[in-house]
Scaffold this motif. Structure first.
Motif, PDB file in Angstrom:
ATOM      1  N   LEU A 119       0.729  -1.323  -0.072  1.00  0.00           N
ATOM      2  CA  LEU A 119       0.010  -0.023  -0.019  1.00  0.00           C
ATOM      3  C   LEU A 119       0.873   1.297  -0.061  1.00  0.00           C
ATOM      4  O   LEU A 119       1.929   1.439   0.808  1.00  0.00           O
ATOM      5  N   ASP A 120       0.188   2.275  -0.785  1.00  0.00           N
ATOM      6  CA  ASP A 120       1.020   3.523  -0.642  1.00  0.00           C
ATOM      7  C   ASP A 120       0.346   4.742   0.333  1.00  0.00           C
ATOM      8  O   ASP A 120       1.008   5.659   0.663  1.00  0.00           O
ATOM      9  N   GLY A 121      -0.655   4.218   0.968  1.00  0.00           N
ATOM     10  CA  GLY A 121      -1.329   5.085   1.941  1.00  0.00           C
ATOM     11  C   GLY A 121      -2.522   4.499   2.555  1.00  0.00           C
ATOM     12  O   GLY A 121      -3.375   3.413   1.957  1.00  0.00           O
ATOM     13  N   ILE A 122      -3.088   4.727   3.672  1.00  0.00           N
ATOM     14  CA  ILE A 122      -4.426   4.241   4.251  1.00  0.00           C
ATOM     15  C   ILE A 122      -5.179   5.547   4.585  1.00  0.00           C
ATOM     16  O   ILE A 122      -4.719   6.556   5.029  1.00  0.00           O
ATOM     17  N   ALA A 123      -6.316   5.714   3.821  1.00  0.00           N
ATOM     18  CA  ALA A 123      -7.344   6.684   4.048  1.00  0.00           C
ATOM     19  C   ALA A 123      -8.583   6.121   4.817  1.00  0.00           C
ATOM     20  O   ALA A 123      -8.926   5.098   4.824  1.00  0.00           O
ATOM     21  N   VAL A 124      -9.023   7.175   5.504  1.00  0.00           N
ATOM     22  CA  VAL A 124     -10.255   6.730   6.576  1.00  0.00           C
ATOM     23  C   VAL A 124     -11.072   8.062   6.639  1.00  0.00           C
ATOM     24  O   VAL A 124     -10.710   8.928   6.556  1.00  0.00           O
TER      25      VAL A 124
ATOM     26  N   GLY B 180       4.074   1.555   8.514  1.00  0.00           N
ATOM     27  CA  GLY B 180       4.957   2.799   8.040  1.00  0.00           C
ATOM     28  C   GLY B 180       4.440   3.607   6.710  1.00  0.00           C
ATOM     29  O   GLY B 180       5.137   3.824   5.790  1.00  0.00           O
ATOM     30  N   LYS B 181       3.161   3.549   6.785  1.00  0.00           N
ATOM     31  CA  LYS B 181       2.615   4.486   5.591  1.00  0.00           C
ATOM     32  C   LYS B 181       1.967   5.477   6.068  1.00  0.00           C
ATOM     33  O   LYS B 181       1.487   5.870   7.245  1.00  0.00           O
ATOM     34  N   PRO B 182       1.671   6.497   5.205  1.00  0.00           N
ATOM     35  CA  PRO B 182       1.125   7.757   5.390  1.00  0.00           C
ATOM     36  C   PRO B 182      -0.315   7.589   5.604  1.00  0.00           C
ATOM     37  O   PRO B 182      -1.128   6.824   5.049  1.00  0.00           O
ATOM     38  N   LEU B 183      -1.145   8.462   6.516  1.00  0.00           N
ATOM     39  CA  LEU B 183      -2.404   8.285   6.799  1.00  0.00           C
ATOM     40  C   LEU B 183      -3.240   9.654   6.210  1.00  0.00           C
ATOM     41  O   LEU B 183      -2.659  10.655   6.381  1.00  0.00           O
ATOM     42  N   TYR B 184      -4.336   9.496   5.760  1.00  0.00           N
ATOM     43  CA  TYR B 184      -5.443  10.364   5.285  1.00  0.00           C
ATOM     44  C   TYR B 184      -6.445  10.471   5.859  1.00  0.00           C
ATOM     45  O   TYR B 184      -7.357   9.274   5.453  1.00  0.00           O
ATOM     46  N   GLY B 185      -6.953  11.338   6.622  1.00  0.00           N
ATOM     47  CA  GLY B 185      -8.297  11.424   7.277  1.00  0.00           C
ATOM     48  C   GLY B 185      -9.189  12.395   6.279  1.00  0.00           C
ATOM     49  O   GLY B 185      -8.822  13.456   6.058  1.00  0.00           O
ATOM     50  N   VAL B 186     -10.193  11.610   5.536  1.00  0.00           N
ATOM     51  CA  VAL B 186     -10.816  12.310   4.508  1.00  0.00           C
ATOM     52  C   VAL B 186     -12.433  12.724   4.886  1.00  0.00           C
ATOM     53  O   VAL B 186     -12.873  11.961   6.009  1.00  0.00           O
TER      54      VAL B 186
ATOM     55  N   ASP C  30     -22.869   3.816   1.498  1.00  0.00           N
ATOM     56  CA  ASP C  30     -21.327   3.951   2.280  1.00  0.00           C
ATOM     57  C   ASP C  30     -20.632   2.710   1.882  1.00  0.00           C
ATOM     58  O   ASP C  30     -21.140   1.808   2.112  1.00  0.00           O
ATOM     59  N   ASN C  31     -19.482   3.093   1.555  1.00  0.00           N
ATOM     60  CA  ASN C  31     -18.423   2.002   1.287  1.00  0.00           C
ATOM     61  C   ASN C  31     -17.142   2.300   1.251  1.00  0.00           C
ATOM     62  O   ASN C  31     -16.626   3.655   1.614  1.00  0.00           O
ATOM     63  N   GLY C  32     -16.001   1.468   1.521  1.00  0.00           N
ATOM     64  CA  GLY C  32     -14.643   1.914   1.766  1.00  0.00           C
ATOM     65  C   GLY C  32     -13.873   2.223   0.356  1.00  0.00           C
ATOM     66  O   GLY C  32     -12.939   3.102   0.496  1.00  0.00           O
ATOM     67  N   ALA C  33     -14.694   1.872  -0.818  1.00  0.00           N
ATOM     68  CA  ALA C  33     -13.917   2.251  -2.126  1.00  0.00           C
ATOM     69  C   ALA C  33     -13.966   3.730  -2.163  1.00  0.00           C
ATOM     70  O   ALA C  33     -13.093   4.355  -2.816  1.00  0.00           O
ATOM     71  N   MET C  34     -15.054   4.280  -1.817  1.00  0.00           N
ATOM     72  CA  MET C  34     -15.233   5.882  -1.907  1.00  0.00           C
ATOM     73  C   MET C  34     -14.018   6.382  -1.304  1.00  0.00           C
ATOM     74  O   MET C  34     -13.463   7.505  -1.695  1.00  0.00           O
ATOM     75  N   VAL C  35     -13.592   6.109  -0.141  1.00  0.00           N
ATOM     76  CA  VAL C  35     -12.754   6.546   0.892  1.00  0.00           C
ATOM     77  C   VAL C  35     -11.303   6.332   0.145  1.00  0.00           C
ATOM     78  O   VAL C  35     -10.478   7.238   0.117  1.00  0.00           O
ATOM     79  N   ALA C  36     -11.021   5.048  -0.287  1.00  0.00           N
ATOM     80  CA  ALA C  36     -10.021   4.742  -1.010  1.00  0.00           C
ATOM     81  C   ALA C  36      -9.590   5.688  -2.072  1.00  0.00           C
ATOM     82  O   ALA C  36      -8.789   6.006  -2.648  1.00  0.00           O
ATOM     83  N   ALA C  37     -10.872   5.862  -2.967  1.00  0.00           N
ATOM     84  CA  ALA C  37     -10.836   6.692  -4.206  1.00  0.00           C
ATOM     85  C   ALA C  37     -10.194   8.087  -3.766  1.00  0.00           C
ATOM     86  O   ALA C  37      -9.301   8.618  -4.614  1.00  0.00           O
ATOM     87  N   LEU C  38     -10.827   8.769  -2.917  1.00  0.00           N
ATOM     88  CA  LEU C  38     -10.463   9.827  -2.559  1.00  0.00           C
ATOM     89  C   LEU C  38      -9.137   9.942  -1.931  1.00  0.00           C
ATOM     90  O   LEU C  38      -8.169  10.929  -2.151  1.00  0.00           O
ATOM     91  N   GLY C  39      -8.548   9.211  -1.046  1.00  0.00           N
ATOM     92  CA  GLY C  39      -7.073   8.838  -0.676  1.00  0.00           C
ATOM     93  C   GLY C  39      -6.325   8.859  -1.874  1.00  0.00           C
ATOM     94  O   GLY C  39      -5.256   9.300  -1.606  1.00  0.00           O
TER      95      GLY C  39
END
Length: 371
Positions: free
Chosen positions: A76-81, A106-112, A308-317
């Motif tokens: 992974l290049d990042g984790i979005a939530v 050790g990945k960057p975190l994105y709160g979206v 609501d789904n995780g794909a949309m959060v991953a898309a923005l991340g």
């Protein structure tokens, strides 16, 4: 394709534990665990029940998504939530899980932002979003008209619900008609066999002096409930299919009318519709008719991507990573009323507010725990 960002997204704003994995604008996995059945007997979402369900579903759902995508967490290049808006307790479960995984890997975190994610998900189906895009988001908790010129940094609210959201109204009318919970899909089903012109229910906030882009469904909800009560009090049968069709028509008439008007006023030729109520079949048909008549291109993701789904959060991340937006700090917190203008919550060096909260995570050696 391999140089496109590979991002895992976690969504826990309400009663669905969603985990999605996206590479660039390609959906690799969309795993969901829903606690909707646990809430049905209460006739609505119970926050504590939702939080507990997220807690139990989180790790298995993440593992399922990684397996479905055929990738390892280390790739992974990042984790979005979703950092907000939503139910505070439910959001906290997702944010805590995202921090744990991001830190351990050790990945960057994105709160979206939940609402911006609902707009961004359309990129997984129809390619890059045109800039600007007008978005009509309609769900259980909110109905909003948003103008986005850059989904990662610039989303402007045009209008919103001033009382009950459209999805809420669907749930309440379904309850009055004894059709169960959630109300959206069941009213849609009954409405197909009813006459949308049978009963003239009110269209909220459509007068000349009313705010052009705001929505109100509480008056409609009350009018429908009173109409049903009057029928029952008179000992008459309630024509459930006609009531469902007429109520639904009142909602989608207002939603589509205001959305098309906003596009025209702003000179925007694309309308995107998202959120759970966007799965409504009548909303899709009427929006298509009105957009065609106004020369506007309509984009609506498939129903599974609207709820609501995780794909949309991953898309923005993934879009955040691709555009080099700042990652979030480890002291990222859930914000149940995160404004839509905050498309994401960047680190302190980049944000306006400075919190001096002590963060125990920083006391741990910063080495990657997996190395």
């Amino acid at each position: 394709m391999a140089d496109e960002p590979l991002v895992l997204g976690i969504e826990t704003s309400c009663d669905e534990t969603g985990v999605g994995i996206v590479r660039g604008r390609t959906l690799l996995a969309d795993a969901i665990a829903s606690s909707v059945d646990e809430h049905a007997r209460f006739g609505g979402v119970v926050p504590e029940v939702a939080s507990r369900a997220h807690l139990e579903a989180m790790v298995p759902t993440i593992e399922r998504a990684l397996k479905e995508a055929g990738v390892s967490a280390r790739d992974l290049d990042g984790i979005a939530v979703t950092a907000g808006p939503g139910l505070a307790g439910a959001l906290l479960v997702g944010v805590s899980a995202a921090k744990a995984y991001a830190y351990a890997l050790g990945k960057p975190l994105y709160g979206v932002n939940h609402l911006a994610s609902h707009i961004c998900v359309d990129q997984l189906e129809h390619g890059a979003l045109p800039e600007p895009t007008m978005a009509l988001l309609v769900s259980g908790g909110h109905s909003s008209l948003l103008l986005s010129s850059d989904i990662t940094s610039d989303v402007r609210p045009m209008g919103a619900t001033i009382d009950d959201a459209a999805g809420e109204a669907f749930d309440k009318i379904a309850r009055v008609l004894n059709l169960g919970f959630p109300g959206g899909p069941v009213i849609d089903r009954y409405a197909k066999e009813g006459d949308p012109g049978a009963i003239a229910f009110p269209r909220g906030l459509t007068g000349p002096r009313d705010p052009a882009y705001d929505f109100s469904f509480s008056g409609l909800k009350t009018a429908v409930a009173r109409w049903i009560e009057a029928k029952r009090a008179a000992g008459e049968d309630v024509p459930v299919r006609d009531v469902a069709a007429s109520f639904q028509e009142a909602v989608v008439d207002v939603l589509t009318r205001k959305a098309v008007r906003a596009c025209r006023d702003e000179g925007v030729d694309h309308l995107m519709i998202g959120g759970g109520v966007a799965a409504n079949s009548r909303l899709r048909v009427l929006a298509q008719e009105r957009c065609e008549a106004a020369g506007i291109r309509l984009r609506v993701p498939r129903p599974k991507l609207c709820t609501d789904n995780g794909a949309m959060v991953a898309a923005l991340g993934a879009e955040m990573v691709a555009r080099g937006r700042a990652a979030s700090d480890w002291d990222l917190s859930a914000d149940s009323s995160l404004p839509v203008t905050d498309t994401h919550v960047p680190g302190q060096a980049h944000s306006h507010s400075h919190s001096h909260g002590h963060d125990h995570v920083h006391e741990v050696s910063k080495g990657n725990l997996y190395s």
